[in-house]
Write a protein that holds these residues in place. Structure first.
Motif, PDB file in Angstrom:
ATOM      1  N   LEU A 147      14.157  -2.704   3.938  1.00  0.00           N
ATOM      2  CA  LEU A 147      14.136  -1.625   3.410  1.00  0.00           C
ATOM      3  C   LEU A 147      15.171  -1.517   2.440  1.00  0.00           C
ATOM      4  CD1 LEU A 147      12.178   1.403   4.618  1.00  0.00           C
ATOM      5  CD2 LEU A 147      11.542  -0.271   3.044  1.00  0.00           C
ATOM      6  N   VAL A 158       9.939  -3.648  -6.745  1.00  0.00           N
ATOM      7  CA  VAL A 158       9.813  -2.150  -6.541  1.00  0.00           C
ATOM      8  C   VAL A 158       9.324  -1.499  -7.474  1.00  0.00           C
ATOM      9  CG1 VAL A 158      10.551  -0.216  -6.130  1.00  0.00           C
ATOM     10  CG2 VAL A 158      11.690  -2.150  -4.285  1.00  0.00           C
ATOM     11  N   PRO A 178      11.849   2.499  -2.173  1.00  0.00           N
ATOM     12  CA  PRO A 178      11.154   1.974  -0.244  1.00  0.00           C
ATOM     13  C   PRO A 178      11.386   3.501  -0.009  1.00  0.00           C
ATOM     14  CG  PRO A 178      12.795   0.505  -1.033  1.00  0.00           C
ATOM     15  CD  PRO A 178      12.847   1.309  -2.016  1.00  0.00           C
ATOM     16  N   LEU A 186       3.123   0.486   3.100  1.00  0.00           N
ATOM     17  CA  LEU A 186       4.863   0.129   2.008  1.00  0.00           C
ATOM     18  C   LEU A 186       4.425   1.510   1.848  1.00  0.00           C
ATOM     19  CD1 LEU A 186       7.533  -0.701   1.277  1.00  0.00           C
ATOM     20  CD2 LEU A 186       6.114  -1.665  -0.004  1.00  0.00           C
ATOM     21  N   LEU A 188       6.500   4.439  -0.802  1.00  0.00           N
ATOM     22  CA  LEU A 188       7.279   4.598  -1.877  1.00  0.00           C
ATOM     23  C   LEU A 188       7.631   5.740  -2.208  1.00  0.00           C
ATOM     24  CD1 LEU A 188       5.595   2.297  -4.360  1.00  0.00           C
ATOM     25  CD2 LEU A 188       7.869   1.923  -2.813  1.00  0.00           C
TER      26      LEU A 188
END
Length: 242
Positions: A147, A158, A178, A186, A188
């Motif tokens: 990360l 990102v 992240p 994943l 966010l």
């Protein structure tokens, strides 16, 4: 984005999440009767979920365990899961284990009788059999490195991934970072001026190794490249370039 035909879930279950928190946490708070100590780098976990604590010889916890009038004293262990990337409210989850302490080979052995996992959405009591049988997420040990690398070296990636996020979630966004990654997807963190929210991007298949994670991320980025840039971010770019 998920496919109902898959036999895997889009996010880890409570038992797996609890074992992941336990596996990577660096510190814990232990309370046993009137004794409370903060331990750093002092715990290990057995395959069945027992926690072994290395404590100093003069530890009040050790004295409590040895001198307990009815045998093993009750105790509570507290762990925090902290995001490796600087975001608002970095504690992603808290884990409480209630159970019994016993001396074992110069250490303290802790056996849980109750496991509670609190995440932003809710607190969940984890089934003890599920907890004992679960294993940490295979990416848990590498998550912090992955990360921070994504945030520090691939901010463009990102931003591209936000094309997979619904416009309502991006409204008023001032920063996107992240927050978490596991074998299933994943997450966010979308920060606004006075609030924040999290959006999960599931992988098309679980990733059990870093190599597989790299492939899953490339698939997500490919999907993002094929999508249009969200209008919310287009407005932000326009305002920034003025």
């Amino acid at each position: 984005m998920g496919d109902d035909s898959h036999s895997w879930t889009a996010e880890p279950g409570a038992a797996e999440r609890a074992r992941s928190v336990l596996a990577v946490a660096w510190s814990c708070a232990v309370t046993a009767q009137s004794a409370r100590e903060e331990l750093v780098g002092a715990h290990t976990v057995t395959d069945d979920g027992r926690v072994l604590l290395d404590v100093p010889e003069d530890s009040a916890l050790l004295a409590t365990a040895i001198c307990a009038p009815r045998g093993e004293p009750s105790a509570v262990l507290e762990f925090a899961d902290v995001a490796p990337v600087p975001v608002r409210q970095r504690v992603r989850a808290r884990l409480w284990l209630a159970g019994w302490l016993a001396p074992e080979g110069g250490r303290l052995s802790f056996r849980a009788t109750r496991v509670v996992l609190r995440q932003p959405s809710a607190a969940v009591v984890v089934d003890l059999d599920d907890f004992a049988a679960a294993r940490p997420d295979p990416l848990a040990a590498a998550e912090a490195r992955l990360l921070t690398h994504l945030a520090d070296c691939h901010a463009d990636a990102v931003e591209r991934l936000t094309r997979l996020v619904g416009p309502d979630s991006l409204h008023g966004a001032v920063r996107i970072q992240p927050l978490a990654v596991d074998r299933h997807g994943l997450t966010l963190r979308i920060e606004r001026a006075r609030a924040h929210g999290d959006v999960r991007l599931p992988f098309h298949a679980p990733a059990d190794t870093v190599a597989q994670l790299t492939e899953r991320m490339h698939v997500l980025l490919g999907q993002a490249s094929a999508a249009s840039c969200p209008r919310a971010l287009q407005r932000q770019r326009a305002d920034r370039d003025r």
